[in-house]
Design a protein around this motif. Structure first.
Motif, PDB file in Angstrom:
ATOM      1  N   ASN A   1       0.592   0.137   6.117  1.00  0.00           N
ATOM      2  CA  ASN A   1       0.348  -1.065   5.431  1.00  0.00           C
ATOM      3  C   ASN A   1      -0.178  -1.949   6.520  1.00  0.00           C
ATOM      4  O   ASN A   1      -1.136  -2.678   5.896  1.00  0.00           O
TER       5      ASN A   1
ATOM      6  N   LEU B   1      -8.803   4.863   4.397  1.00  0.00           N
ATOM      7  CA  LEU B   1      -7.709   4.749   3.563  1.00  0.00           C
ATOM      8  C   LEU B   1      -8.053   5.017   2.073  1.00  0.00           C
ATOM      9  O   LEU B   1      -9.001   4.660   1.569  1.00  0.00           O
TER      10      LEU B   1
ATOM     11  N   TYR C   1       0.783  -1.153  -0.081  1.00  0.00           N
ATOM     12  CA  TYR C   1      -0.027  -0.008   0.230  1.00  0.00           C
ATOM     13  C   TYR C   1       0.784   1.406   0.013  1.00  0.00           C
ATOM     14  O   TYR C   1       0.623   2.274  -0.659  1.00  0.00           O
TER      15      TYR C   1
ATOM     16  N   ASN D   1      -3.633  -0.815   6.435  1.00  0.00           N
ATOM     17  CA  ASN D   1      -4.605  -1.200   5.069  1.00  0.00           C
ATOM     18  C   ASN D   1      -4.867  -2.645   5.141  1.00  0.00           C
ATOM     19  O   ASN D   1      -5.971  -3.249   4.746  1.00  0.00           O
TER      20      ASN D   1
END
Length: 182
Positions: A12, A32, A5, A15
């Protein structure tokens, strides 16, 4: 091709959690977006300004968004401060680091941002209606504790004030070179 990501490990991990929750919000209005996607180009067309922010999430349901501020040339992006761009105007510091923002999100309170300032409002309750939404936020709280050993602050606005005390004058001076009225 790299399917990570972002270059920020903490984002990350967030995410991955957001994907597991299949679109349920972890906190009021937070979502996000594509990392680094330019959403701030209407504020100034100066390349230094555009390169100075890395957008990564919506801050509320009306279009405000969070971005990392490249305060300097540090390579560890997880230590950058977080700014918020208001859909009603205003650009403000909100957190000293993404982890501080994660703690603010744990309070699950609506964010208000305009030219006059930024504030996490009182809990309104509507965003936790329904078992899925409640479970998503509870999953987030458990994830925050297990992943980073972090808990919600008593008042998310204290972290806003801490960011302002630490970097506010520098931020206002830097942004003021590109955006009138900051």
């Amino acid at each position: 091709m790299n399917d990570t990501y972002s270059p920020v490990p903490e984002l990350n991990q967030l995410n991955e959690l957001q994907e597991r929750l299949e679109g349920e919000f972890i906190s009021d209005g937070f979502e996000l977006i594509e990392f680094g996607e330019p959403r701030h180009d209407g504020w100034s067309d100066a390349p230094e300004f555009l390169d100075g922010f890395l957008p990564f999430a919506y801050a509320n349901s009306s279009g405000s968004f969070y971005a990392l501020w490249r305060v300097d040339d540090r390579t560890d992006l997880s230590t950058l401060p977080v700014a918020v761009f208001g859909d009603e105007g205003g650009i403000h510091l909100i957190a000293c680091t993404p982890r501080d923002l994660f703690r603010q999100l744990a309070c699950d309170r609506p964010l208000w941002v305009d030219w006059g300032g930024v504030d996490f409002g009182a809990y309104e309750g509507y965003h936790r209606d329904g078992d899925r939404r409640r479970r998503a936020h509870e999953t987030y709280l458990a994830w925050l504790d297990q992943t980073f050993d972090l808990a919600p602050p008593d008042d998310p606005n204290e972290l806003v004030r801490a960011a302002e005390r630490e970097l506010g004058a520098r931020f206002t001076s830097w942004v003021g070179r590109f955006v009138e009225g900051v």
